[in-house]
Design a protein around this motif. Structure first.
Motif, PDB file in Angstrom:
ATOM      1  N   GLN A 152       0.820  -1.203   0.000  1.00 37.31           N
ATOM      2  CA  GLN A 152       0.000   0.000   0.000  1.00 37.31           C
ATOM      3  C   GLN A 152       0.860   1.262   0.000  1.00 37.31           C
ATOM      4  OE1 GLN A 152      -3.428   0.688  -0.035  1.00 37.31           O
ATOM      5  NE2 GLN A 152      -3.619  -1.445  -0.688  1.00 37.31           N
ATOM      6  N   ALA A 153       1.955   1.214   0.767  1.00 34.61           N
ATOM      7  CA  ALA A 153       2.859   2.367   0.815  1.00 34.61           C
ATOM      8  C   ALA A 153       3.488   2.625  -0.551  1.00 34.61           C
ATOM      9  CB  ALA A 153       3.937   2.134   1.869  1.00 34.61           C
ATOM     10  N   LEU A 154       3.930   1.549  -1.215  1.00 30.92           N
ATOM     11  CA  LEU A 154       4.519   1.703  -2.550  1.00 30.92           C
ATOM     12  C   LEU A 154       3.488   2.190  -3.555  1.00 30.92           C
ATOM     13  CD1 LEU A 154       6.741  -1.519  -2.834  1.00 30.92           C
ATOM     14  CD2 LEU A 154       7.517   0.827  -2.453  1.00 30.92           C
ATOM     15  N   ILE A 158       4.688   6.478  -1.405  1.00 31.12           N
ATOM     16  CA  ILE A 158       5.199   7.042  -0.167  1.00 31.12           C
ATOM     17  C   ILE A 158       6.675   7.443  -0.287  1.00 31.12           C
ATOM     18  CG2 ILE A 158       5.892   4.831   0.816  1.00 31.12           C
ATOM     19  CD1 ILE A 158       4.313   7.785   2.701  1.00 31.12           C
ATOM     20  N   PHE A 159       7.440   6.713  -1.133  1.00 25.70           N
ATOM     21  CA  PHE A 159       8.863   7.014  -1.252  1.00 25.70           C
ATOM     22  C   PHE A 159       9.131   8.222  -2.147  1.00 25.70           C
ATOM     23  CE2 PHE A 159       8.927   2.522   0.008  1.00 25.70           C
ATOM     24  CZ  PHE A 159       9.755   2.612   1.112  1.00 25.70           C
ATOM     25  N   TRP A 173       6.002   0.944   9.722  1.00 28.71           N
ATOM     26  CA  TRP A 173       5.986  -0.406   9.156  1.00 28.71           C
ATOM     27  C   TRP A 173       6.621  -1.399  10.123  1.00 28.71           C
ATOM     28  CZ3 TRP A 173       9.453  -4.219   7.802  1.00 28.71           C
ATOM     29  CH2 TRP A 173       8.930  -5.268   7.038  1.00 28.71           C
ATOM     30  N   LEU A 174       7.690  -0.997  10.794  1.00 26.97           N
ATOM     31  CA  LEU A 174       8.326  -1.878  11.784  1.00 26.97           C
ATOM     32  C   LEU A 174       7.367  -2.159  12.942  1.00 26.97           C
ATOM     33  CD1 LEU A 174      11.961  -0.432  11.944  1.00 26.97           C
ATOM     34  CD2 LEU A 174      11.232  -2.601  10.924  1.00 26.97           C
ATOM     35  N   ILE A 175       6.592  -1.156  13.333  1.00 21.05           N
ATOM     36  CA  ILE A 175       5.594  -1.339  14.393  1.00 21.05           C
ATOM     37  C   ILE A 175       4.533  -2.343  13.947  1.00 21.05           C
ATOM     38  CG2 ILE A 175       3.758  -0.210  15.695  1.00 21.05           C
ATOM     39  CD1 ILE A 175       5.459   2.353  15.585  1.00 21.05           C
ATOM     40  N   GLN A 250      -1.805   6.969   3.793  1.00 18.42           N
ATOM     41  CA  GLN A 250      -0.906   6.467   2.757  1.00 18.42           C
ATOM     42  C   GLN A 250      -0.532   5.005   2.972  1.00 18.42           C
ATOM     43  OE1 GLN A 250      -1.270   8.727   0.291  1.00 18.42           O
ATOM     44  NE2 GLN A 250       0.927   8.801  -0.105  1.00 18.42           N
ATOM     45  N   LEU A 251      -0.508   4.592   4.227  1.00 22.07           N
ATOM     46  CA  LEU A 251      -0.149   3.208   4.560  1.00 22.07           C
ATOM     47  C   LEU A 251      -1.354   2.272   4.625  1.00 22.07           C
ATOM     48  CD1 LEU A 251       2.496   3.866   7.379  1.00 22.07           C
ATOM     49  CD2 LEU A 251       2.936   3.258   4.996  1.00 22.07           C
TER      50      LEU A 251
END
Length: 300
Positions: A152-154, A158-159, A173-175, A250-251
């Protein structure tokens, strides 16, 4: 074949009765039947491995399970309760090499061929096993969830955002990955426990399984809200400030909001979800436990 005096079986310790069931093929079938009946009378909790042995023994005599075997024998020999059952010494059980209950066998098979299926429903396997598979599937889905969030981020580019959004998204994302790993362990642990929430011989078998699902759903959802909600709110508020809500969208986590209030409220929400689901599950479990114990006393 090992020999034990029938009168001695009802006086044996539960651990010794379990050994008889585990090695049932070495004993007189009457001894095995009494051992099973005695454990049921004592309300001894049967493990999954012993239950498999019971099913093997019952199948040898063309019965779907041990309860059906005992109940069938009681009816044929005109026993009204277990006390008469024990006093009679369970005489008349044929050797495994002999066919049992041949009278009107063709008619009986025509009208009763569905009995194994009905017994499968009545003894709880129909509910416990599929729920165990469901738990396993949900555990796997939780492992896949971080990949979905990353996708979803890609997909939302998001980048291509400012660096602070990229850094914050990686932390979030780590969370999510950490919470997904915890969630996987919750469902995987409960996967094996849901099989033993009801015992053989219980009349009410669906309610304990459903209550276990409510409890586990609450544990999973409350944990997710507490971990992801609070830590995401903390990071997005510190790094992005008022723009934190934009990152959540966004995520694909639009329900997670930023702000110092959310940092405090999310763990509280998670705790309340866990407690509420546990309370509701225990009410169902208590009712089914009372009903099952009442039914067992009537049979004793």
């Amino acid at each position: 074949m090992k020999t034990i005096r029938i009168s001695q079986v009802s006086k044996m310790k539960s651990a010794d009765l379990i050994k008889i069931i585990d090695l049932w093929h070495k004993y007189d079938p009457r001894i095995v039947l009494i051992a099973n009946a005695e454990l049921r009378k004592r309300k001894f909790k049967i493990t999954y491995s012993i239950e498999k042995k019971q099913n093997e023994f019952s199948a040898k005599y063309n019965h779907s399970d041990i309860d059906e075997f005992i109940n069938r024998y009681l009816k044929i020999n005109n026993h009204n309760n277990y006390q008469e059952f024990f006093q009679s010494g369970i005489e008349g059980v044929n050797h495994p090499r002999e066919k049992q209950y041949t009278e009107n066998s063709i008619d009986n098979k025509f009208f009763t061929f569905i009995n194994p299926y009905l017994s499968f429903i009545d003894n709880g396997h129909f509910y416990r096993n599929p729920f165990s598979w469901l738990y396993g599937s949900l555990a796997i889905i939780n492992l896949i969830l971080p990949l979905y969030v990353f996708y979803q981020a890609l997909d939302n580019g998001i980048f291509n955002s400012p660096s602070k959004f990229v850094i914050a998204s990686l932390f979030v994302w780590l969370i999510v990955a950490f919470a997904s790993w915890i969630s996987f362990q919750i469902w995987w642990d409960r996967k094996s426990r849901v099989i033993s929430v009801s015992n053989k011989g219980d009349e009410f078998v669906a309610t304990p399984v459903f209550s276990h699902l409510i409890q586990t759903l609450g544990e999973w959802l409350g944990t997710w809200i507490g971990i992801v909600g609070s830590l995401t709110a903390l990071l997005t508020t510190l790094i992005l400030g008022s723009e934190g809500d934009y990152l959540s969208g966004q995520l694909g986590l639009g329900f997670m909001k930023a702000g110092f209030v959310q940092i405090i409220l999310m763990p509280v929400y998670g705790f309340l979800v866990i407690v509420s689901s546990r309370f509701l599950a225990e009410q169902f479990r208590a009712l089914s436990s009372i009903a099952n114990n009442t039914g067992n006393k009537e049979l004793s």
